[in-house]
Design a protein around this motif. Structure first.
Motif, mmCIF file in Angstrom:
data_model
loop_
_atom_site.group_PDB
_atom_site.id
_atom_site.type_symbol
_atom_site.label_atom_id
_atom_site.label_comp_id
_atom_site.label_asym_id
_atom_site.label_seq_id
_atom_site.Cartn_x
_atom_site.Cartn_y
_atom_site.Cartn_z
ATOM 1 N N LEU A 167 0.859 -1.182 0.000
ATOM 2 C CA LEU A 167 0.000 0.000 0.000
ATOM 3 C C LEU A 167 0.900 1.240 0.000
ATOM 4 N N TRP A 227 0.521 4.282 0.618
ATOM 5 C CA TRP A 227 0.376 5.292 1.675
ATOM 6 C C TRP A 227 0.861 4.777 3.016
ATOM 7 N N ARG A 228 1.350 3.561 3.056
ATOM 8 C CA ARG A 228 1.879 3.029 4.308
ATOM 9 C C ARG A 228 3.387 2.870 4.207
ATOM 10 N N THR A 229 4.066 3.101 5.331
ATOM 11 C CA THR A 229 5.509 2.874 5.364
ATOM 12 C C THR A 229 5.776 1.380 5.305
ATOM 13 N N ASP A 274 4.470 -0.164 8.396
ATOM 14 C CA ASP A 274 3.007 -0.243 8.433
ATOM 15 C C ASP A 274 2.461 -1.252 7.435
ATOM 16 N N LEU A 279 0.079 -4.555 8.388
ATOM 17 C CA LEU A 279 -1.289 -4.674 7.851
ATOM 18 C C LEU A 279 -1.992 -5.986 8.220
ATOM 19 N N GLU A 323 -2.618 -6.171 12.002
ATOM 20 C CA GLU A 323 -3.736 -5.326 12.444
ATOM 21 C C GLU A 323 -5.068 -6.012 12.139
ATOM 22 N N ASN A 366 10.752 3.176 8.238
ATOM 23 C CA ASN A 366 9.972 4.391 8.010
ATOM 24 C C ASN A 366 10.026 4.894 6.576
ATOM 25 N N TYR A 387 8.938 4.769 2.553
ATOM 26 C CA TYR A 387 7.738 4.424 1.820
ATOM 27 C C TYR A 387 8.117 3.524 0.647
#
Lengths: 305, 268
Positions: free
Chosen positions: B100, B102-104, B107, B111, B114, B141, B143
């Motif tokens: 994705l 928009w996620r680092t 993150d 996914l 979560e 951190n 992208y």
């Protein structure tokens, strides 16, 4: 304009220069148009008084004519100064006051319309029955001329004792939910099938797919339609003010301007409306740039999707 | 493992019986899979190899419940693929990194954790651990656009591993990478498989890749997609990339190539 160009590009003419050129051209055409449209009446007057006249005389007189068919730019500027700077903002003759009336129903209508548009889009994307049943009605709704609909809404709500901002913003809402629905449906359906498969392999719930994938993917589409929607919302608010018969708002100023043949007032109100509209669209643009930059991972991390 | 015989069905992580799958297209019915029979035991590394359109990806998508077979039965961990998917029994690595934007990096790895509701502390720990495993510590951190293709694919592998599935589906994960990166990641993947004892199902169209990685190679052919040959590989467990020069390696590669040629896949 890119701010982070990797090399210094050959200097382009600045945006300012380009804008000024266009403004100059418009002003020239405007003055020429003023002569063309106003001169028949002026010439009539000359002939009645049996005066000799030169073209210069004609130009000066048509640019300064009272109740001109097309008032010249400086007359409109004077009117703008009179109605914006010289009047207190609480005065019924202040365009700032009228603009703020229009703005409040524009913004309320925009919020309602965007909310309704997003809600419809989510329904259409997630519920198959709505996809089949709702979309034709949504498209049909936009084929009804708003000018025919606006007075009925105002009158019906007036009869129910509801006046002021709400009925006007409903008309704005009616105009601006449509682009939001269309853009948002496309946006929510925009994620690559592979990403949808990925979330399926996690056995993610529909809401998890919505918040973590579909909504962030739809953001660029959403902002494109919000820009259209906010401009339409202002149009809706002005149209809604026409049948109220000159109470308040830019629409009512346009109407009373045309009742009393005060073309200066009409043009001043038009210009205020255009400035408000452009500011609103560029405000959405600013928010868009901020949000999209963050979504593109161009800035520090802190996002809640 | 307490299996009495080598072919005790209880050991089968994947059981495929007489599976057929037809796609209905505008031009008529395309038989993507025809009469597929295959069992995969725990701890195996099984590669599906074949030319484009032979149904190798489709077969794996059937195992992962991303595609439903037209007929036949499939069991994953003794349950239907759908149940296995709902039990989150497997990790899936796609052909593209599928991150994705928009996620680092961090993150993106978080996914699945979560979504599956791991507690925050455990999420952080697992993400850290598996990013370290794919040599991406220090990139948490960044992208996706700031990483090379190979690094992005490693993020997607860390993401698949982070939920610690015992079964891993990998669909041509290194197909889009250059050969040097691919060799390196092949080596890393082999170590990982040896260390973790996971069952891996791997789709590829590279013969050296299949032979190097696999304990069993399933050779497939198109129109209709079917299994031509299943080759057991007995290369030493602690093999390195050098083994690709050895006669044993070349013998297996030869048999794979022969199987592919027998499929007549290049004639039509």
């Amino acid at each position: 304009m890119t701010t982070k160009a990797p090399y210094t590009a050959p200097r382009k003419p600045s945006t300012m220069l380009a804008v000024l050129t266009v403004v100059m051209a418009i002003i020239v055409v405007w003055y020429a148009g003023a002569i063309h449209l106003n001169s028949p009446q002026i010439i009539d007057r000359y002939e009645k008084k049996e005066l000799d006249w030169s073209f210069t005389q004609l130009a000066v007189d048509s640019w300064n004519m009272k109740r001109a068919v097309l008032p010249s730019p400086h007359q409109v500027l004077v009117e703008l100064k009179k109605t914006i700077i010289d009047k207190k903002v609480t005065s019924k003759r202040s365009l700032v006051y009228h603009a703020s009336v229009t703005l409040s129903s524009t913004l309320l209508g925009f919020v309602l319309g965007a909310g309704l548009g997003i809600a419809f889009a989510v329904g259409i994307v997630y519920v198959q029955t709505l996809d089949k049943s709702l979309m034709p009605w949504i498209i049909t709704s936009q084929t009804i001329p708003i000018l025919a609909l606006a007075p009925m809404i105002i009158v019906v709500f007036g009869a129910l004792g509801i006046t002021g901002v709400l009925p006007k913003s409903l008309i704005s809402m009616y105009l601006c939910f449509f682009p939001v629905t269309v853009g948002m449906v496309k946006g929510l359906r925009s994620p690559q099938p592979m990403l949808v498969d990925l979330l399926n392999t996690y056995s993610a719930s529909k809401w998890q797919v919505f918040w973590r994938l579909r909504l962030p993917s739809a953001v660029p589409f959403l902002f494109a339609s919000l820009k259209v929607a906010i401009a339409l919302s202002l149009v809706g608010a002005i149209v809604a003010e026409l049948p109220t018969g000159g109470q308040a708002g830019l629409g009512s100023r346009l109407l009373s301007g045309s009742y009393y043949g005060q073309t200066n007032l009409i043009w001043a109100a038009l210009i205020v409306a255009a400035v408000v509209s452009a500011s609103l669209v560029s405000l959405v643009g600013v928010v868009e740039r901020k949000v999209c930059l963050r979504l593109a991972g161009g800035q520090e991390v802190s996002h809640e999707h | 493992m307490n299996s009495a015989t080598a072919d005790n069905p209880i050991d089968h992580v994947v059981e495929v019986n007489e599976v057929c799958l037809d796609f209905h297209t505008k031009d008529g019915v395309v038989s993507a899979l025809s009469d597929i029979d295959l069992n995969i035991k725990a701890g195996e590394f099984v590669s599906f190899i074949g030319p484009s359109g032979c149904g190798k990806t489709t077969l794996m998508r059937v195992l992962a419940d991303l595609e439903k077979p037209t007929s036949g039965s499939v069991l994953v961990n003794g349950t239907s693929p759908e149940e296995a998917r709902k039990n989150r029994a497997y990790g899936y690595v796609f052909q593209a990194p599928a991150l994705l934007p928009w996620r680092t990096v961090q993150d993106n790895v978080l996914l699945p954790l979560e979504i599956m509701g791991y507690d925050k502390h455990r999420q952080q720990k697992l993400a850290h651990e598996y990013l370290q495993l794919v040599n991406l510590s220090g990139f948490e951190n960044k992208y996706p656009w700031q990483l090379s293709g190979g690094m992005q694919q490693r993020v997607s592998i860390a993401r698949a591993l982070s939920v610690e599935p015992q079964l891993l589906f990998m669909d041509e994960p290194f197909g889009a990478l250059d050969e040097i990166t691919r060799d390196h990641l092949n080596d890393q993947l082999l170590r990982l498989w040896q260390q973790t004892q996971k069952t891996v199902v791997f789709v590829t169209h590279s013969i050296p890749e299949a032979v190097f990685l696999s304990s069993r190679i399933v050779v497939m052919s198109p129109r209709p997609g079917r299994i031509i040959d299943i080759i057991d590989s007995d290369l030493p467990v602690d093999r390195t990339l050098d083994i690709r020069e050895s006669p044993e390696f070349l013998a297996i590669a030869h048999r794979v190539r022969a199987g592919l040629a027998a499929g007549h896949s290049y004639d039509d």
